[in-house]
Scaffold this motif. Structure first.
Motif, mmCIF file in Angstrom:
data_model
loop_
_atom_site.group_PDB
_atom_site.id
_atom_site.type_symbol
_atom_site.label_atom_id
_atom_site.label_comp_id
_atom_site.label_asym_id
_atom_site.label_seq_id
_atom_site.Cartn_x
_atom_site.Cartn_y
_atom_site.Cartn_z
ATOM 1 N N ILE A 257 128.550 13.024 42.041
ATOM 2 C CA ILE A 257 127.336 13.137 41.224
ATOM 3 C C ILE A 257 126.591 14.395 41.624
ATOM 4 N N SER A 258 125.811 14.922 40.711
ATOM 5 C CA SER A 258 125.070 16.151 40.954
ATOM 6 C C SER A 258 123.810 15.870 41.768
ATOM 7 N N THR A 259 123.473 16.806 42.649
ATOM 8 C CA THR A 259 122.218 16.675 43.397
ATOM 9 C C THR A 259 121.024 16.784 42.463
ATOM 10 N N ARG A 260 121.198 17.454 41.324
ATOM 11 C CA ARG A 260 120.123 17.535 40.330
ATOM 12 C C ARG A 260 119.804 16.144 39.797
ATOM 13 N N GLU A 261 120.839 15.322 39.606
ATOM 14 C CA GLU A 261 120.649 13.959 39.121
ATOM 15 C C GLU A 261 119.837 13.148 40.132
ATOM 16 N N ILE A 262 120.162 13.310 41.415
ATOM 17 C CA ILE A 262 119.448 12.573 42.470
ATOM 18 C C ILE A 262 117.986 13.004 42.521
ATOM 19 N N LYS A 263 117.746 14.318 42.414
ATOM 20 C CA LYS A 263 116.370 14.829 42.452
ATOM 21 C C LYS A 263 115.557 14.294 41.279
ATOM 22 N N LYS A 264 116.194 14.217 40.110
ATOM 23 C CA LYS A 264 115.488 13.718 38.931
ATOM 24 C C LYS A 264 115.103 12.257 39.112
ATOM 25 N N ILE A 265 116.017 11.461 39.662
ATOM 26 C CA ILE A 265 115.724 10.044 39.900
ATOM 27 C C ILE A 265 114.651 9.903 40.967
ATOM 28 N N LEU A 266 114.731 10.726 42.018
ATOM 29 C CA LEU A 266 113.726 10.693 43.077
ATOM 30 C C LEU A 266 112.343 11.019 42.514
ATOM 31 N N GLN A 267 112.271 12.035 41.665
ATOM 32 C CA GLN A 267 111.007 12.424 41.044
ATOM 33 C C GLN A 267 110.460 11.294 40.174
ATOM 34 N N THR A 268 111.332 10.617 39.437
ATOM 35 C CA THR A 268 110.913 9.504 38.585
ATOM 36 C C THR A 268 110.365 8.350 39.410
ATOM 37 N N VAL A 269 111.030 8.037 40.518
ATOM 38 C CA VAL A 269 110.582 6.948 41.398
ATOM 39 C C VAL A 269 109.202 7.260 41.963
ATOM 40 N N ILE A 270 108.973 8.502 42.371
ATOM 41 C CA ILE A 270 107.680 8.890 42.947
ATOM 42 C C ILE A 270 106.583 8.852 41.882
ATOM 43 N N GLU A 271 106.914 9.268 40.665
ATOM 44 C CA GLU A 271 105.916 9.249 39.589
ATOM 45 C C GLU A 271 105.492 7.820 39.241
ATOM 46 N N GLU A 272 106.389 6.873 39.402
ATOM 47 C CA GLU A 272 106.096 5.489 39.034
ATOM 48 C C GLU A 272 105.566 4.655 40.198
ATOM 49 N N GLU A 273 105.414 5.244 41.392
ATOM 50 C CA GLU A 273 104.957 4.496 42.560
ATOM 51 C C GLU A 273 103.479 4.137 42.441
ATOM 52 N N ASN A 274 103.057 3.179 43.240
ATOM 53 C CA ASN A 274 101.648 2.805 43.338
ATOM 54 C C ASN A 274 100.938 3.848 44.202
ATOM 55 N N LYS A 275 100.072 4.649 43.594
ATOM 56 C CA LYS A 275 99.440 5.751 44.320
ATOM 57 C C LYS A 275 98.497 5.277 45.421
ATOM 58 N N LYS A 276 98.085 4.027 45.375
ATOM 59 C CA LYS A 276 97.248 3.505 46.458
ATOM 60 C C LYS A 276 98.089 3.220 47.698
#
Length: 483
Positions: free
Chosen positions: A422-441
């Motif tokens: 798998i591409s590291t770009r794919e992993i980075k995109k998923i990582l970014q999505t997980v962080i965007e959806e996290e509870n900011k508190k």
């Protein structure tokens, strides 16, 4: 004792023409157009236009072969050329082609610089000559971000040694307060804390502003590290009050110089070298027509060769003239062939990239980008890795999802829990999505992010998560916390 020995060596060196071809391939569309204009200006045997160039070129080629028995002598020794791309420019001036890519002929937009803008504001302030010199020196010490990165003590010494102005730290501090009154607000600050405070104090008084000033003046470290519980206890305030003060601070500009300097910079225009369109579910690749100019050999030079061939008495001046013509024809024919080879190389390389990343170009989903390195494409098209690199590093492609730099489609590979690449770009995109959806508190730490990725089938260590997070310019969990 002197001895003479004969040694055989097998060396692979690039000819001047090969070096120039590599440089042509590397040029993006706009720079390539400039190169063509330069070549046409320097070589009168080369013309542009949609004439019947095939017949003309063939005639010129025949005349060139038949025009006497003179041989072209040259002082250029191919062995003098280096075998890498770092060849000195003076050795690449064969075929009327220089290595210089300076755009000296491009007119740059004029305007008022950031420092000139600040000095113009000083003219509205009543100052003595001595004070004005100090104030102008301070303005000259402001960097592009709007800060003075030096201590008052160092500035006093600089004034004495470089400008022959003798002053005191108190006087410089007094002039610095004058500079702080200039626009944009916050300019001339020595620290981020001071920059924010200058901007806050210019705002009209209200509860959120006053609390924000108090936080910055008395608990700046707690604010920077987002220790919100300590701030609530220290100032005995509610979460809503703290949130209002933080929102007031977030409206400020941490780099006041950037707002002015950025508006005066020359905007670079990107011209895509390729275009990819989706037609009836199929990808269609086209090369920008500006990369395929109509060039042909000058008919006037063809007529000159005819005249030389038909003349009975060939004088020395005529022989010198035909020697000059042959040299120019050599350069013109090579340049036309090089452009055709450039077109073929660009299309061949981009076509291989497009089919490798077909799933992405059809969907626009970066998670569908396959692992791809330069060698993958080089092996597929039977070319050197350096050639693919020249195409990828400087060319853009217009896609249905925007204009992209080709090198962005390249990435290393990793294996998932099923053993698939798998591409590291794919992993980075998923990582970014997980962080965007996290509870900011309660933002996720790198350990928790690593665990989530493992649940999704990506076996990534914590330190690798930290590396990818930094590459995405995402701060650590503590700094992502919101109240």
């Amino acid at each position: 004792m002197l001895k003479q020995n004969l040694h055989y060596k097998l060396l692979q060196k690039l000819s001047p023409q090969q070096i120039q071809l590599m440089k042509l391939i590397q040029l993006p569309t706009q720079a390539f157009e400039d190169k063509i204009k330069q070549e046409i200006e320097e070589n009168p045997a080369l013309e542009s236009g949609k004439e019947a160039k095939d017949a003309t070129d063939e005639e010129a080629r025949n005349e060139y072969e038949d025009a006497g028995n003179e041989t072209i002598e040259t002082d250029i020794n191919i062995d003098d050329y280096l075998s890498d791309d770092e060849t000195p420019s003076y050795k690449l001036q064969a075929n009327n082609y220089s290595d210089s890519d300076d755009d000296k002929h491009i007119p740059y937009a004029s305007g008022t610089s950031f420092n000139q803008h600040l000095k113009a504001q000083l003219n509205t302030v009543i100052l003595s000559e001595h004070e004005r010199q100090i104030a102008e020196f301070l303005v000259g010490s402001i960097d592009e971000s709007g800060y003075i990165r030096r201590s008052i003590e160092d500035i006093v010494d600089d004034l004495a040694f470089t400008a022959n102005i003798y002053t005191t730290e108190d006087e410089v501090s007094s002039m610095l307060k004058i500079v702080h009154q200039l626009d944009p607000a916050g300019v001339g600050a020595t620290t981020l804390e001071e920059c924010l405070l200058i901007q806050l104090k210019r705002k009209r008084e209200k509860e959120e502003r006053d609390l924000a000033i108090e936080i910055l003046e008395n608990a700046f470290d707690h604010f920077v590290k987002k220790h919100y519980k300590k701030l609530l206890q220290k100032f005995n305030i509610t979460e809503d009050q703290l949130k209002g003060a933080i929102q007031e601070i977030e409206k400020l500009n941490p780099k006041p110089g950037g707002s002015y300097a950025g508006s005066n910079k020359i905007v670079e225009q990107i011209v895509p070298d390729f275009s990819i369109k989706i037609i009836e579910g199929q990808l269609e690749l086209t090369l920008n027509s500006r990369n395929a100019p109509e060039l042909h050999i000058s008919s006037e030079y063809n007529n000159m060769l005819k005249g030389y061939k038909e003349s009975k008495d060939k004088s020395k001046s005529q022989k010198d003239a035909v020697l000059f013509i042959k040299q120019k024809l050599d350069a013109a024919k090579w340049f036309i062939d090089a452009i055709k080879q450039r077109q073929q190389t660009l299309l061949l390389t981009m076509n291989a990239i497009m089919h490798r990343q077909e799933a992405y170009f059809l969907s626009g989903d970066e998670r569908k980008l396959k692992p791809m390195i330069l060698k993958d494409i080089a092996d597929k098209i039977n070319m050197d890795v350096s050639t693919v690199s020249r195409v990828a590093n400087s060319k853009y492609v217009d896609t249905p999802y925007g204009t992209k730099l080709i090198k962005e489609f390249f990435s290393e590979s990793m294996k998932n829990d099923q053993g698939e690449d798998i591409s590291t770009r794919e992993i980075k995109k998923i990582l970014q999505t997980v962080i965007e959806e996290e509870n900011k508190k309660k933002p996720l730490t790198d350990d928790k992010l690593s665990a989530i990725l493992k649940e999704k089938g990506y076996l990534i260590a914590r330190r690798t998560v930290a590396k990818y997070r930094e590459q995405l310019d995402i701060p650590v969990a503590r700094l992502r916390k919101e109240i």
